[in-house]
Design a protein around this motif. Structure first.
Motif, PDB file in Angstrom:
ATOM      1  N   ALA A 130       0.784  -1.166   0.037  1.00 28.81           N
ATOM      2  CA  ALA A 130       0.018  -0.127   0.019  1.00 28.81           C
ATOM      3  C   ALA A 130       0.649   1.250  -0.001  1.00 28.81           C
ATOM      4  O   ALA A 130       0.459   2.253  -0.495  1.00 28.81           O
ATOM      5  N   SER A 131       2.182   1.177   0.828  1.00 29.27           N
ATOM      6  CA  SER A 131       2.677   2.314   0.623  1.00 29.27           C
ATOM      7  C   SER A 131       3.423   2.875  -0.810  1.00 29.27           C
ATOM      8  O   SER A 131       3.413   3.908  -1.286  1.00 29.27           O
ATOM      9  N   LEU A 132       3.427   1.844  -1.546  1.00 35.01           N
ATOM     10  CA  LEU A 132       4.004   2.053  -3.008  1.00 35.01           C
ATOM     11  C   LEU A 132       2.702   2.372  -3.833  1.00 35.01           C
ATOM     12  O   LEU A 132       2.963   3.133  -4.811  1.00 35.01           O
ATOM     13  N   ASP A 133       1.677   1.783  -3.458  1.00 37.78           N
ATOM     14  CA  ASP A 133       0.240   2.147  -4.282  1.00 37.78           C
ATOM     15  C   ASP A 133       0.287   3.762  -3.943  1.00 37.78           C
ATOM     16  O   ASP A 133      -0.432   4.424  -4.747  1.00 37.78           O
ATOM     17  N   ALA A 134       0.535   4.260  -2.605  1.00 39.67           N
ATOM     18  CA  ALA A 134       0.118   5.486  -2.204  1.00 39.67           C
ATOM     19  C   ALA A 134       1.110   6.485  -3.300  1.00 39.67           C
ATOM     20  O   ALA A 134       0.652   7.627  -3.704  1.00 39.67           O
ATOM     21  N   VAL A 135       2.349   6.087  -3.429  1.00 38.49           N
ATOM     22  CA  VAL A 135       3.380   6.704  -4.165  1.00 38.49           C
ATOM     23  C   VAL A 135       2.793   6.987  -5.474  1.00 38.49           C
ATOM     24  O   VAL A 135       3.089   7.873  -6.250  1.00 38.49           O
ATOM     25  N   ASP A 136       2.179   5.816  -6.181  1.00 33.01           N
ATOM     26  CA  ASP A 136       1.530   5.954  -7.680  1.00 33.01           C
ATOM     27  C   ASP A 136       0.662   6.791  -7.429  1.00 33.01           C
ATOM     28  O   ASP A 136       0.229   7.726  -8.450  1.00 33.01           O
ATOM     29  N   ILE A 137      -0.525   6.744  -6.717  1.00 34.39           N
ATOM     30  CA  ILE A 137      -1.564   7.754  -6.307  1.00 34.39           C
ATOM     31  C   ILE A 137      -0.962   9.262  -6.475  1.00 34.39           C
ATOM     32  O   ILE A 137      -1.597  10.153  -7.127  1.00 34.39           O
ATOM     33  N   LEU A 138       0.197   9.515  -5.766  1.00 34.67           N
ATOM     34  CA  LEU A 138       0.610  10.736  -5.509  1.00 34.67           C
ATOM     35  C   LEU A 138       1.284  11.326  -6.851  1.00 34.67           C
ATOM     36  O   LEU A 138       1.435  12.732  -7.068  1.00 34.67           O
ATOM     37  N   ASP A 139       1.961  10.294  -7.318  1.00 31.84           N
ATOM     38  CA  ASP A 139       2.606  10.513  -8.786  1.00 31.84           C
ATOM     39  C   ASP A 139       1.627  11.070  -9.919  1.00 31.84           C
ATOM     40  O   ASP A 139       1.639  11.895 -10.425  1.00 31.84           O
ATOM     41  N   ALA A 140       0.804  10.288  -9.855  1.00 31.23           N
ATOM     42  CA  ALA A 140      -0.372  10.543 -10.772  1.00 31.23           C
ATOM     43  C   ALA A 140      -1.286  11.796 -10.510  1.00 31.23           C
ATOM     44  O   ALA A 140      -1.741  12.491 -11.454  1.00 31.23           O
ATOM     45  N   GLY A 141      -1.226  12.119  -9.297  1.00 30.37           N
ATOM     46  CA  GLY A 141      -1.849  13.295  -8.567  1.00 30.37           C
ATOM     47  C   GLY A 141      -1.125  14.556  -9.095  1.00 30.37           C
ATOM     48  O   GLY A 141      -1.279  15.695  -8.744  1.00 30.37           O
ATOM     49  N   GLY A 142       0.158  14.554  -9.770  1.00 26.58           N
ATOM     50  CA  GLY A 142       1.047  15.542 -10.243  1.00 26.58           C
ATOM     51  C   GLY A 142       1.946  16.133  -9.087  1.00 26.58           C
ATOM     52  O   GLY A 142       2.541  16.993  -9.440  1.00 26.58           O
ATOM     53  N   PHE A 143       2.192  15.373  -8.252  1.00 28.38           N
ATOM     54  CA  PHE A 143       3.231  15.734  -7.243  1.00 28.38           C
ATOM     55  C   PHE A 143       4.629  15.721  -7.871  1.00 28.38           C
ATOM     56  O   PHE A 143       4.931  14.933  -8.370  1.00 28.38           O
ATOM     57  N   ASP A 144       5.475  16.786  -7.648  1.00 29.60           N
ATOM     58  CA  ASP A 144       6.682  16.903  -8.335  1.00 29.60           C
ATOM     59  C   ASP A 144       7.857  16.003  -7.630  1.00 29.60           C
ATOM     60  O   ASP A 144       8.479  15.078  -8.223  1.00 29.60           O
ATOM     61  N   VAL A 145       7.942  16.027  -6.382  1.00 31.07           N
ATOM     62  CA  VAL A 145       8.791  15.193  -5.535  1.00 31.07           C
ATOM     63  C   VAL A 145       7.837  14.434  -4.409  1.00 31.07           C
ATOM     64  O   VAL A 145       7.005  15.077  -3.807  1.00 31.07           O
TER      65      VAL A 145
END
Length: 326
Positions: A130-145
């Motif tokens: 789930a931690s890595l899923d969260a990274v995907d969600i935030l990445d797709a959500g447009g966060f730069d870092v």
């Protein structure tokens, strides 16, 4: 009671950067909600833009404070930043999750920042799926870092490299051994070494010893990334700018050298294998009261050996999966 919004209906809002949609999807991923898998699959297709940074180190090295200061420094450049803080405890029991939120309260008020504490849920290596899923969600959500702050104990210090483009290892003077990172076997995984609490009198020794060890391990040649050792003091806000600049230099190095694609491929491979292992493990647990119990009994009575029993279980699993997909 309001009707639950389907996860697939949250994808559009999550991609638009709406915090509530992203937070809901992260919660469902952490709960292991199978209903959200199609949404996560769709979001994954829109990932690959964020710079994912793993920050690890022993407890007491000041990672949380450093992460807060680093995130604020990144925000000065106009970029958005998300923090995924991995916590060893249950997500329902509070504990240090509350502590992380309190320490990062100022950052949490920033509209260009997002903070989420997540439990390891007993995952081997400390990085739950789930931690890595969260990274995907935030990445797709447009966060730069995206900054992943690990628990900082056990194997998760090494496993974070499987989830990040850049790995930062944080050491602190006065924790019993000035170069604990070397003893923990994480010297090799660091792209950047940070010595926190550099305002202390014994910090220079830690910096010197790390630089000495890195010189011995350094391979000559052009185009090779030279792992820097950066002294920082979160209390005095020194060295944070140097760290942010080092992160940018490392990403530039990865892009220009072609290593970024290699790291992305490694992350994809290790994640796929990790998920496959979890699926098999969960299936074994479900079989414990039936076929697995019978086989374990045979192993205990020495009627068969563990390897043969494992092969038989895998064969049964394969047959059932083929039947279900037919």
């Amino acid at each position: 009671m309001a009707e639950r919004v389907a996860s697939t209906d949250l994808v559009k809002d999550a991609r638009a950067g709406q915090r509530r949609a992203m937070a809901r999807l992260i919660s469902r991923a952490e709960a292991g909600d199978a209903e959200c898998r199609p949404a996560l699959a769709e979001l994954y297709r829109h990932t690959g833009r964020a710079h994912v940074v793993g920050i690890t180190g022993v407890p007491g090295s000041g990672k949380s404070t450093l992460v807060q200061k680093l995130a604020q420094e990144i925000r000065k450049s106009g970029r958005t930043v998300a923090v995924v803080a991995i916590d060893p405890s249950s997500p329902y029991s509070g504990g240090s999750i509350l502590g992380d939120r309190v320490r990062m309260a100022e950052l949490a008020m920033d509209s260009g920042a997002f903070i989420r504490s997540m439990a390891t849920r007993g995952s081997l290596g400390g990085l739950a799926r789930a931690s890595l899923d969260a990274v995907d969600i935030l990445d797709a959500g447009g966060f730069d870092v995206i900054l992943i702050e690990t628990v900082g104990v056990g194997q998760d210090e090494v496993d974070v490299v499987k989830a990040a483009h850049t790995t930062v290892v944080v050491s602190a003077p006065g924790l019993g051994d000035d170069i604990q990172a070397i003893k923990a076997g994480v010297l090799e995984i660091a792209d950047i070494h940070v010595v926190s609490k550099a305002d202390r009198s014994d910090a220079n020794r830690t910096v010197s010893e790390l630089k000495g060890m890195l010189m011995l391990d350094m391979t000559p040649g052009s185009g090779i990334w030279r792992c820097p050792v950066i002294p920082t003091s979160a209390e005095q806000s020194t060295g944070i700018t140097d760290l942010a600049e080092a992160l940018d230099r490392h990403r530039d190095h990865l892009e220009k050298s072609g290593e970024m694609e290699q790291r992305r491929a490694q992350i994809a491979a290790t994640r796929t294998i990790k998920i496959a292992e979890e699926i098999v493990r969960e299936d074994f647990i479900r079989q414990r009261e039936s076929r697995m119990a019978e086989l374990l009994d045979k192993v205990t009575r020495r009627e068969t050996d563990p390897h043969a029993a494992a092969v038989e279980l895998l064969t049964a699993l394969k047959e059932r999966m083929n039947h279900e997909s037919a």
